[in-house]
Design a protein around this motif. Structure first.
Motif, mmCIF file in Angstrom:
data_model
loop_
_atom_site.group_PDB
_atom_site.id
_atom_site.type_symbol
_atom_site.label_atom_id
_atom_site.label_comp_id
_atom_site.label_asym_id
_atom_site.label_seq_id
_atom_site.Cartn_x
_atom_site.Cartn_y
_atom_site.Cartn_z
ATOM 1 N N GLY A 214 0.792 -1.221 0.000
ATOM 2 C CA GLY A 214 0.000 0.000 0.000
ATOM 3 C C GLY A 214 0.823 1.269 0.000
ATOM 4 N N VAL A 215 2.153 1.126 -0.010
ATOM 5 C CA VAL A 215 3.044 2.280 0.076
ATOM 6 C C VAL A 215 3.995 2.342 -1.110
ATOM 7 C CG1 VAL A 215 4.818 3.419 1.488
ATOM 8 C CG2 VAL A 215 2.911 2.220 2.602
ATOM 9 N N PHE A 216 4.542 1.199 -1.499
ATOM 10 C CA PHE A 216 5.510 1.124 -2.593
ATOM 11 C C PHE A 216 4.970 0.232 -3.721
ATOM 12 C CE2 PHE A 216 8.123 2.263 1.025
ATOM 13 C CZ PHE A 216 9.003 3.193 0.494
ATOM 14 N N GLY A 217 5.567 0.402 -4.903
ATOM 15 C CA GLY A 217 5.249 -0.480 -6.018
ATOM 16 C C GLY A 217 3.995 -0.100 -6.778
ATOM 17 N N ASP A 218 3.779 -0.782 -7.880
ATOM 18 C CA ASP A 218 2.606 -0.563 -8.724
ATOM 19 C C ASP A 218 1.335 -0.880 -7.944
ATOM 20 O OD1 ASP A 218 0.958 -0.244 -11.009
ATOM 21 O OD2 ASP A 218 1.092 -2.387 -11.435
ATOM 22 N N HIS A 219 0.431 0.071 -7.828
ATOM 23 C CA HIS A 219 -0.816 -0.073 -7.084
ATOM 24 C C HIS A 219 -0.589 -0.458 -5.623
ATOM 25 C CE1 HIS A 219 -2.519 -0.010 -11.120
ATOM 26 N NE2 HIS A 219 -3.722 0.123 -10.588
ATOM 27 N N GLY A 220 0.613 -0.218 -5.099
ATOM 28 C CA GLY A 220 0.898 -0.539 -3.706
ATOM 29 C C GLY A 220 1.258 -1.988 -3.467
ATOM 30 N N ARG A 221 1.863 -2.636 -4.461
ATOM 31 C CA ARG A 221 2.201 -4.059 -4.306
ATOM 32 C C ARG A 221 3.388 -4.293 -3.386
ATOM 33 N NH1 ARG A 221 -0.269 -3.960 -9.443
ATOM 34 N NH2 ARG A 221 -1.745 -5.708 -9.671
ATOM 35 N N GLY A 222 4.133 -3.256 -3.033
ATOM 36 C CA GLY A 222 5.168 -3.412 -2.040
ATOM 37 C C GLY A 222 6.572 -3.178 -2.539
ATOM 38 N N VAL A 223 7.530 -3.382 -1.636
ATOM 39 C CA VAL A 223 8.936 -3.111 -1.905
ATOM 40 C C VAL A 223 9.502 -4.062 -2.955
ATOM 41 C CG1 VAL A 223 11.243 -3.165 -0.864
ATOM 42 C CG2 VAL A 223 9.355 -2.059 0.343
ATOM 43 N N CYS A 224 9.077 -5.320 -2.924
ATOM 44 C CA CYS A 224 9.569 -6.283 -3.929
ATOM 45 C C CYS A 224 9.219 -5.812 -5.336
ATOM 46 C CB CYS A 224 8.981 -7.670 -3.663
ATOM 47 S SG CYS A 224 9.406 -8.363 -2.063
ATOM 48 N N ASP A 225 7.994 -5.339 -5.506
ATOM 49 C CA ASP A 225 7.565 -4.811 -6.798
ATOM 50 C C ASP A 225 8.283 -3.500 -7.111
ATOM 51 O OD1 ASP A 225 5.226 -4.996 -8.980
ATOM 52 O OD2 ASP A 225 5.381 -2.907 -8.322
ATOM 53 N N HIS A 226 8.473 -2.671 -6.110
ATOM 54 C CA HIS A 226 9.174 -1.392 -6.257
ATOM 55 C C HIS A 226 10.566 -1.598 -6.868
ATOM 56 C CE1 HIS A 226 10.969 2.485 -5.116
ATOM 57 N NE2 HIS A 226 11.895 1.821 -4.457
ATOM 58 N N PHE A 227 11.260 -2.621 -6.422
ATOM 59 C CA PHE A 227 12.596 -2.917 -6.945
ATOM 60 C C PHE A 227 12.558 -3.793 -8.197
ATOM 61 C CE2 PHE A 227 14.064 -2.050 -2.479
ATOM 62 C CZ PHE A 227 14.946 -1.035 -2.800
ATOM 63 N N GLY A 228 11.365 -4.243 -8.612
ATOM 64 C CA GLY A 228 11.253 -5.136 -9.762
ATOM 65 C C GLY A 228 11.844 -6.509 -9.501
#
Length: 395
Positions: A214-228
């Protein structure tokens, strides 16, 4: 009086703080969670919540919870393993797995019980669990419950982590467990570097996304998504009690791992399943994130960046935060409690962070943003906190 009572009657730290009017815990709220709450008969600005998306109290989520009670009742009277699985539990698991791009997910009754149950279940006597030394208490307790050999590295110190991995058998199971966002300091784990070490030393990775979802990444998917790097992370953990406006948690991973945990994790098998209302609330919050996530994150980061700018302008020490969690360092235990109390008296709710949540020299007050906070509320709180910190001789 028995020996146990005799031993524990000497614990009087809470009473000592109460005598000084510095006790900051169990303060009663008499309204819905939001950017302002009612406490003690007056309104205070809430900067002590983990509701980053601001969805707690959203009418759509409240209605979903009420409808679930009407259909299923108030509880399940058993564990998921036996009589406590509802169709809405299964749907939520399917949707969560899809949201974080994993094959399967498993829902627990609390986020704490996810970490305690998963980490304890997957480590055998010949395996290794390696943790950041600032990982959340639930990770620490899961590690303690495990039969695996337990190691920890200095916070975000990749050299220290590599020194540990160099000494371990290449073919042994080695699970690195790390917070995506560290909940007190607000900084992120060094996931790209951890992934490099994963491949170099044949490890697995589990990321706690409690403060990333809810904070990072596409639609808030998280830090793992944020870093790809979602595909490089073996297990993703998340909670409902923060961005998803409910209570509970989940673990997501490949089918085989989740199948094993479904039949082996004691905190899952022997806990009553999550209530219908909590499950429906989490589902509705997830549905909202799927459709409105980009707008929610834009608001959250706009007000977060504004608050970071304001605290820096006023000279606060805020460390290495990269998130809506802003630590305001005090570095004195009694002054940390005093800052919390003085801020509350002037209309700002913040949380003290003291040992064992941090080192004695790193005490701080934790200031956290929601997407629903306004810049005017931030300005009011900064001015109040600036005066408090000046009065205490911290600024």
């Amino acid at each position: 009086m028995g020996q146990l009572s005799e031993k524990l009657k000497s614990y009087r730290l809470p009473q000592q703080l109460q005598e000084k009017n510095l006790y900051p815990y169990f303060r009663e709220i008499t309204s819905k969670q939001g950017t302002e709450v009612e406490m003690g008969g007056h309104s205070v600005l809430m900067f002590g919540s983990n509701a980053y998306t601001g969805l707690v109290g959203d009418p759509r989520i409240c209605e979903a919870a009420k409808a679930a009670i009407d259909q299923y009742g108030t509880g399940c009277a058993g564990s998921r393993f036996l009589n406590g699985t509802l169709d809405i539990h299964v749907k939520l698991e399917k949707d969560l797995a899809e949201f974080v791009h994993k094959e399967e997910a498993l829902c627990f009754s609390t986020g704490f019980s996810v970490n305690a149950g998963v980490i304890a279940a997957i480590g055998g006597r010949e395996d290794y669990i390696i943790c950041d030394d600032r990982d959340h208490a639930s990770i620490v307790d899961g590690r303690r419950l495990s039969f695996a050999k337990q190691l920890k590295y200095k916070h975000n110190d990749m050299e220290d982590l590599e020194k540990i991995l160099q000494k371990l058998p290449y073919d042994a199971i080695k699970l690195i467990v790390v917070d995506g966002v560290f909940s007190m300091e607000g900084d992120l784990c060094k996931l790209p570097e951890i992934v490099e070490l994963k491949h170099k030393y044949n490890c697995s990775i589990m990321v706690d996304e409690a403060h990333g979802l809810g904070v990072f990444g596409d639609h808030g998917r998280g830090v793992c998504d944020h870093f790809g790097l979602t595909d490089e992370v073996d297990l993703i953990m998340g909670t409902f009690s923060k961005s998803l406006a409910s209570i509970g948690g989940f673990i997501a991973g490949d089918w085989d791992t989740i199948n094993y945990l479904r039949h082996s994790s004691r905190t899952y098998i022997f806990s009553a399943s999550n209530t219908p209302s909590a499950t429906a609330a989490a589902q509705k919050a997830l549905d909202i994130m799927k459709t409105e996530g980009p707008q929610i994150l834009e608001k959250l980061w706009d007000v977060t960046n504004y608050a970071l700018k304001r605290f820096k302008e006023e000279g606060f020490e805020i460390g290495d935060t990269e998130s809506p969690i802003i630590p305001l360092y005090v570095r004195d235990m009694e002054k940390t409690f005093a800052a919390t109390s003085m801020a509350f008296d002037r209309g700002v709710f913040i949380n003290p962070v003291v040992p064992p949540a941090c080192a004695p020299t790193d005490t701080l007050v934790r200031y956290a943003l929601m997407a629903t906070h306004t810049k005017e509320q931030v300005d009011r709180s900064v001015e109040i906190l600036k005066q408090v910190f000046h009065d205490l001789g911290v600024l």
